[in-house]
Design a protein around this motif. Structure first.
Motif, PDB file in Angstrom:
ATOM      1  N   CYS A  78       0.832  -1.217   0.000  1.00  0.00           N
ATOM      2  CA  CYS A  78       0.000   0.000   0.000  1.00  0.00           C
ATOM      3  C   CYS A  78       0.862   1.261   0.000  1.00  0.00           C
ATOM      4  O   CYS A  78       0.574   2.221  -0.724  1.00  0.00           O
ATOM      5  CB  CYS A  78      -0.933   0.003   1.216  1.00  0.00           C
ATOM      6  SG  CYS A  78      -2.268  -1.180   1.123  1.00  0.00           S
ATOM      7  N   VAL A  79       1.926   1.249   0.793  1.00  0.00           N
ATOM      8  CA  VAL A  79       2.828   2.402   0.827  1.00  0.00           C
ATOM      9  C   VAL A  79       3.515   2.568  -0.523  1.00  0.00           C
ATOM     10  O   VAL A  79       3.657   3.681  -1.040  1.00  0.00           O
ATOM     11  CB  VAL A  79       3.854   2.259   1.974  1.00  0.00           C
ATOM     12  CG1 VAL A  79       4.908   3.351   1.905  1.00  0.00           C
ATOM     13  CG2 VAL A  79       3.147   2.305   3.320  1.00  0.00           C
ATOM     14  N   SER A  80       3.896   1.470  -1.139  1.00  0.00           N
ATOM     15  CA  SER A  80       4.528   1.538  -2.461  1.00  0.00           C
ATOM     16  C   SER A  80       3.577   2.089  -3.510  1.00  0.00           C
ATOM     17  O   SER A  80       3.965   2.909  -4.356  1.00  0.00           O
ATOM     18  CB  SER A  80       5.004   0.144  -2.890  1.00  0.00           C
ATOM     19  OG  SER A  80       5.977  -0.334  -2.023  1.00  0.00           O
ATOM     20  N   VAL A  81       2.336   1.672  -3.465  1.00  0.00           N
ATOM     21  CA  VAL A  81       1.338   2.197  -4.411  1.00  0.00           C
ATOM     22  C   VAL A  81       1.121   3.688  -4.162  1.00  0.00           C
ATOM     23  O   VAL A  81       0.990   4.469  -5.119  1.00  0.00           O
ATOM     24  CB  VAL A  81       0.011   1.399  -4.304  1.00  0.00           C
ATOM     25  CG1 VAL A  81      -1.111   2.087  -5.053  1.00  0.00           C
ATOM     26  CG2 VAL A  81       0.210  -0.019  -4.803  1.00  0.00           C
ATOM     27  N   LEU A  82       1.093   4.089  -2.917  1.00  0.00           N
ATOM     28  CA  LEU A  82       0.956   5.512  -2.600  1.00  0.00           C
ATOM     29  C   LEU A  82       2.089   6.319  -3.213  1.00  0.00           C
ATOM     30  O   LEU A  82       1.860   7.357  -3.846  1.00  0.00           O
ATOM     31  CB  LEU A  82       0.928   5.699  -1.074  1.00  0.00           C
ATOM     32  CG  LEU A  82       0.932   7.139  -0.566  1.00  0.00           C
ATOM     33  CD1 LEU A  82      -0.389   7.817  -0.896  1.00  0.00           C
ATOM     34  CD2 LEU A  82       1.197   7.172   0.919  1.00  0.00           C
ATOM     35  N   TYR A  83       3.327   5.828  -3.071  1.00  0.00           N
ATOM     36  CA  TYR A  83       4.473   6.541  -3.654  1.00  0.00           C
ATOM     37  C   TYR A  83       4.445   6.499  -5.172  1.00  0.00           C
ATOM     38  O   TYR A  83       4.880   7.456  -5.823  1.00  0.00           O
ATOM     39  CB  TYR A  83       5.787   5.981  -3.118  1.00  0.00           C
ATOM     40  CG  TYR A  83       6.000   6.288  -1.663  1.00  0.00           C
ATOM     41  CD1 TYR A  83       5.535   7.478  -1.095  1.00  0.00           C
ATOM     42  CD2 TYR A  83       6.643   5.396  -0.832  1.00  0.00           C
ATOM     43  CE1 TYR A  83       5.727   7.762   0.233  1.00  0.00           C
ATOM     44  CE2 TYR A  83       6.842   5.675   0.506  1.00  0.00           C
ATOM     45  CZ  TYR A  83       6.372   6.858   1.028  1.00  0.00           C
ATOM     46  OH  TYR A  83       6.563   7.143   2.352  1.00  0.00           O
TER      47      TYR A  83
END
Length: 112
Positions: A78-83
């Motif tokens: 999820c954090v990777s998709v956000l970035y």
């Protein structure tokens, strides 16, 4: 015997004035360069601490989401998709971000 011609006092004053102006120009250049370098070093320190804080905040968010979702890979995903979304937004609006950054560098360099 030959007499030595003495230079007029005005010539000596002009010579001293020119030497003083050259010294002043050197000192101004040194002052400007040192203040720019000091400002850049301070900015680098601030940027590095902000990057470290951002990295630790990212890990914190990833572990928190992993706890909520019950899976480490989902939290970090999820954090990777956000970035990835943030990177796409920056890429699409690249021109809008370049000009203010360039102007900030120019103002910092010519602030005196």
């Amino acid at each position: 015997m030959e007499e030595k011609k003495e230079q007029p006092p005005l010539f000596d004053q002009l010579k001293d004035y020119a030497e003083t102006r050259v010294k002043l120009a050197k000192y101004k250049a040194i002052d400007g360069g040192s203040s720019v370098m000091a400002s850049m070093v301070a900015d680098v320190v601030v940027v590095l601490t902000m990057v470290l804080a951002f990295i630790f905040a990212s890990f914190t968010l990833a572990f928190y989401l992993a706890d909520l979702l019950g899976s480490l890979w989902q939290g970090f995903g999820c954090v990777s998709v956000l970035y990835l979304v943030i990177a796409i937004i920056f890429k699409l609006n690249k021109r809008g971000f370049e000009r203010p950054i360039a102007n900030a560098f120019i103002q910092k360099f010519f602030k005196n």
